[in-house]
Design an enzyme around this catalytic site. Structure first.
Site, PDB file in Angstrom:
ATOM      1  N   LYS A  15     -12.412   4.554   0.490  1.00 16.72           N
ATOM      2  CA  LYS A  15     -11.238   5.135  -0.177  1.00 16.72           C
ATOM      3  C   LYS A  15     -11.594   6.448  -0.878  1.00 16.72           C
ATOM      4  CE  LYS A  15     -10.280   1.554  -2.852  1.00 16.72           C
ATOM      5  NZ  LYS A  15     -11.411   0.658  -2.512  1.00 16.72           N
ATOM      6  N   ARG A  88      -4.068  -2.365  -7.928  1.00 17.78           N
ATOM      7  CA  ARG A  88      -5.009  -3.383  -7.467  1.00 17.78           C
ATOM      8  C   ARG A  88      -4.460  -4.782  -7.708  1.00 17.78           C
ATOM      9  NH1 ARG A  88     -10.059  -0.128  -7.963  1.00 17.78           N
ATOM     10  NH2 ARG A  88     -11.827  -1.299  -7.183  1.00 17.78           N
ATOM     11  N   ARG A 122     -25.149   2.685  -1.620  1.00 19.88           N
ATOM     12  CA  ARG A 122     -24.372   3.835  -2.069  1.00 19.88           C
ATOM     13  C   ARG A 122     -25.051   4.498  -3.262  1.00 19.88           C
ATOM     14  NH1 ARG A 122     -18.040   3.222  -3.238  1.00 19.88           N
ATOM     15  NH2 ARG A 122     -18.629   1.899  -4.978  1.00 19.88           N
ATOM     16  N   ARG A 155     -24.587   2.934  -9.122  1.00 21.04           N
ATOM     17  CA  ARG A 155     -23.696   2.277 -10.088  1.00 21.04           C
ATOM     18  C   ARG A 155     -24.179   0.846 -10.338  1.00 21.04           C
ATOM     19  NH1 ARG A 155     -17.736   3.168  -7.606  1.00 21.04           N
ATOM     20  NH2 ARG A 155     -17.497   1.123  -8.546  1.00 21.04           N
ATOM     21  N   ARG A 166     -17.171  -8.538  -6.697  1.00 24.51           N
ATOM     22  CA  ARG A 166     -16.092  -7.552  -6.505  1.00 24.51           C
ATOM     23  C   ARG A 166     -15.310  -7.843  -5.225  1.00 24.51           C
ATOM     24  NH1 ARG A 166     -19.139  -2.169  -6.553  1.00 24.51           N
ATOM     25  NH2 ARG A 166     -17.122  -1.154  -6.397  1.00 24.51           N
TER      26      ARG A 166
HETATM   27  P1  AMP Z   1     -13.796   1.397  -8.224  1.00 28.33           P
HETATM   28  O1  AMP Z   1     -14.560   2.627  -8.520  1.00 28.33           O
HETATM   29  O2  AMP Z   1     -12.431   1.682  -7.669  1.00 28.33           O
HETATM   30  O3  AMP Z   1     -14.578   0.446  -7.337  1.00 28.33           O
HETATM   31  O4  AMP Z   1     -13.560   0.647  -9.606  1.00 28.33           O
HETATM   32  C1  AMP Z   1     -14.660   0.226 -10.396  1.00 28.33           C
HETATM   33  C2  AMP Z   1     -14.203  -0.820 -11.403  1.00 28.33           C
HETATM   34  O5  AMP Z   1     -13.207  -0.267 -12.255  1.00 28.33           O
HETATM   35  C3  AMP Z   1     -13.535  -2.050 -10.801  1.00 28.33           C
HETATM   36  O6  AMP Z   1     -14.475  -3.014 -10.350  1.00 28.33           O
HETATM   37  C4  AMP Z   1     -12.706  -2.544 -11.986  1.00 28.33           C
HETATM   38  O7  AMP Z   1     -13.522  -3.172 -12.954  1.00 28.33           O
HETATM   39  C5  AMP Z   1     -12.209  -1.236 -12.581  1.00 28.33           C
HETATM   40  N1  AMP Z   1     -10.917  -0.813 -12.003  1.00 28.33           N
HETATM   41  C6  AMP Z   1     -10.700   0.269 -11.216  1.00 28.33           C
HETATM   42  N2  AMP Z   1      -9.402   0.364 -10.867  1.00 28.33           N
HETATM   43  C7  AMP Z   1      -8.779  -0.693 -11.444  1.00 28.33           C
HETATM   44  C8  AMP Z   1      -7.434  -1.157 -11.446  1.00 28.33           C
HETATM   45  N3  AMP Z   1      -6.456  -0.515 -10.788  1.00 28.33           N
HETATM   46  N4  AMP Z   1      -7.159  -2.277 -12.147  1.00 28.33           N
HETATM   47  C9  AMP Z   1      -8.129  -2.929 -12.828  1.00 28.33           C
HETATM   48  N5  AMP Z   1      -9.410  -2.563 -12.858  1.00 28.33           N
HETATM   49  C10 AMP Z   1      -9.751  -1.444 -12.167  1.00 28.33           C
END
Ligand code: AMP
Length: 208
Positions: A15, A88, A122, A155, A166
């Site tokens: 994404k 999400r 990553r 990360r 996740r």
């Molecule tokens: P990402 O970089 O999109 O993988 O997001 C990293 C982390 O941020 C996720 O594992 C969640 O803990 C939090 N997060 C990101 N977007 C959301 C969302 N829309 N709703 C809730 N938590 C989020």
């Protein structure tokens, strides 16, 4: 041309990479909740302090912390938007639907084994949020971001134990959005495997 684009798909499905390419191509604003939250954590803001524990364990941050923030960012954006990592949950999707009409929900489909490999290999840039893969998409100089010279890092939530969590969180909370947007006739599913450029060709076709 579609102007509100939601990127769906599990963590590691591409994404961020595809969203960034698309935002450059179309001149749209890419809004990534993950990037915003990580920045908040780094800056030690109130939001960052509240979000950190959830993020470290791979859980979702509560809806009330995310929805208000995204509403504001969407309202401020000029022109089209690409939403990466939001919504999400069904509650977030309902809130988004009250603010704007989603023109396209692009679902990147990638098998779980591939996701685990991608996430654990990553490396990310904390300064410009570019992402690399140690084998399939390495930076030109090891450990250094091609785009901005930032120092690449892994990360915490890309370590194997958290990755598994996740993916489960994705299945439980976010996968229902595939049917949600399918029911609204705005869903396009793309195979998110193969070359980055090959996937991007399909992404561009979906957007037209
Ligand atoms: P990402 O970089 O999109 O993988 O997001 C990293 C982390 O941020 C996720 O594992 C969640 O803990 C939090 N997060 C990101 N977007 C959301 C969302 N829309 N709703 C809730 N938590 C989020």
């Amino acid at each position: 041309m579609k102007s509100v684009i939601v990127l769906l798909g599990p963590p590691g499905s591409g994404k961020g990479t595809q969203g960034e390419m698309l935002s450059e191509k179309l001149g749209y604003t890419r809004l990534s909740t993950g990037d915003m939250l990580r920045e908040a954590v780094r800056n030690g803001t109130e939001l960052g302090l509240k979000a950190k524990g959830y993020m470290d364990s791979g859980a979702l941050v509560p809806n009330d912390l995310i929805i208000g923030l995204m509403k504001e960012k969407i309202a401020q954006a000029k022109g089209g938007v690409i939403l990466d990592g939001f919504p999400r949950t069904v509650e977030q999707a309902d809130a988004l639907g009250q603010q704007v009409d989603v023109d396209l929900a692009l679902n990147l489909d990638v098998p779980d084994e591939e996701l685990v490999k991608r996430l654990t290999m990553r490396r990310s840039c904390p300064d410009c949020n570019a992402v690399y893969h140690l084998v399939s998409n390495p930076s030109k100089v090891e450990g250094v971001c091609d785009k901005c010279g930032g120092k690449l890092y892994q990360r915490d939530d890309d370590k194997e134990a958290t990755v598994k969590n996740r993916l489960q969180v994705y299945r439980d909370n976010t996968m229902p959005l595939i049917d949600y947007y399918g029911g609204k006739d705005v869903l396009v599913t793309i195979q998110g495997t193969g070359s980055i450029d090959g996937i991007f060709e399909q992404v561009q076709k979906a957007v037209q």
